[in-house]
Design an enzyme around this catalytic site. Sequence first.
Site, short mmCIF file in Angstrom:
data_model
loop_
_atom_site.label_atom_id
_atom_site.label_comp_id
_atom_site.label_asym_id
_atom_site.label_seq_id
_atom_site.Cartn_x
_atom_site.Cartn_y
_atom_site.Cartn_z
N TYR B 287 21.73 9.41 45.55
CA TYR B 287 21.55 8.31 44.19
C TYR B 287 20.51 8.59 43.24
CZ TYR B 287 21.85 3.85 42.43
OH TYR B 287 22.36 2.02 41.91
N TYR B 337 28.22 4.88 36.84
CA TYR B 337 27.07 4.52 37.58
C TYR B 337 27.72 3.01 38.35
CZ TYR B 337 22.54 1.22 38.06
OH TYR B 337 21.53 0.28 37.97
#
Lengths: 157, 396
Positions: B287, B337
């Site tokens: 991440y 995203y």
Amino acid sequence: MSTPEVSELPPPFPAVQRDRATEAFFDAASRGELLVQQCAGCDTVLPPEAKTCFSCGSDNLGPTVVSGRGRLITWVVVTHAPVPVLAGAVPYVSAVVELDEGPWLMVRLVDADPTALAAGDAVQVDFVRSGAGENTGEMLPVFRPVGSEENATEEKA
Amino acid sequence: MSSAAIAGLGITELGKVYGRSSSSLAAEAVRLAAADAGIPLSAVDGLLISSGQKQDVGITLANALSTGPLGLCMTMNSFGATAGIMVATAAKAIAEGTATTVACVFADTPLKPKQSTGAAWGSPRASTREIAGLGGWSLAGGAINPNILYAMCARRHMERYGTTSEQLGQIAVAQRAWAQHNPLAAMREPMTLEDHQNSRWIADPLHLLDCCLVSNGAVAVIVTAADRAKDLAKPPVHVWGWGQAHEVRRMHRGSDWGLVTPAARSGAAAMRMAGIGVDDVDVAELYDCYTYTVLVTLEDYGFCEKGEGGAFVSDGRLAPGGKLAVNTGGGQLSGYYMWGMTPLSEAIIQARGEGGARQAPRNDVVLVSGNGGILEHHSTLVLSPHARKLPAEVTA
């Protein structure tokens, strides 16, 4: 694109108003005192916004005045206002400071040369009038590097 | 022991996608994932729903989908850690018989036409000229959005360990190099370390190219029993292990906020369950809301010692051809995203061997992380194209 006049910008500290829960906090700030919280059970000193004690979990917290001395944990130089009311503030330094009594506060660091800061630097609370230049707000705790505070004291002496 | 596998992946159009609701995109992603798995929607009997900034997809999504009768249906939110937690929740539901085939979907539409990316993160306090109480003091302090708070964490690491902006830049440059080969990636222009250093400050010490994109869109995966997955349309991606961990922001002396994250506990739990160590990892999809998140996750997972992340990511180690394939689709910095679905979707593509020009040379063990809050919530998955050998088989 024209450059706005300084007067068109919001003040560096938006006009903060007290509410019922923060009367004592802002009264203390107007006297030049930093009011935080202390656990009635184990005496741990906590930030003003704490709801429970970090140490023992008690929610029996009461106000206490602290020294206002601390040290720098980390900081950021903010060059782009995250919200419009801070447009008059940039560039500014936001910092985490650790009070001598233990709690960490997220605050504005004033009179700081960002290129000369280092973690562990001594800092001291000061108080500024929020909303200066327009509708006046409460006095707000901010912090400054102790070096500049000492210089100011020497100048006065 | 997990015997679940990911059988389907659905990705809608991503990025500046306007005029569609998050729910519409979520429904499309689930349909695409079911089609990818080669199953009808009526076979789906579990639905886990996550939405992002807007938090605007609810369990009524089930009505829009016309699934079969559901044994499991709920919204979940641990911010960017949610995707990994959804897959783990699905695997547990399958193991206990609550459901057999679970769709996990993320959708969000924070971008608006003619608005800056930053506006997607705008605070409702933005237009208020008078602000009450301690919230007003906090606002005046100015540390009020994730850019600034993550910059504080990165600065703390720099002060403690000597980590540099150039080292963070190495992460951005490596991921852009991977993104150049990802047709789904938004940013595919070549990037140099100089480009990173010259990009404007967002919140010093973070440059623009240290920060993730913002995208509209949706991604869904189908989780089912491994035995069933092997008969479906796509090669199964086996779930070997999972973990999650959460830390409250304890603003007090002794706090390691920003320096050590719940990735440490989450990663250790997932790797223990999977029976692997970091040396076994071929591909890591980490991440990356910021470059610093990748660096601290690598440390907390144990790829290097605490404080040595800066040196570890240098010299092209994470780039194509480097020693460790990290964020092979460009991640959220250069790709798209979709919160934790960004690393998870790329992990599935890599585990299947569908990476094309960006396919990692080895893909036997793929590690996936999710991070949410200000380094406060973390999830980890260990995935593999191979069914995991049970300990008894290993020793036999």
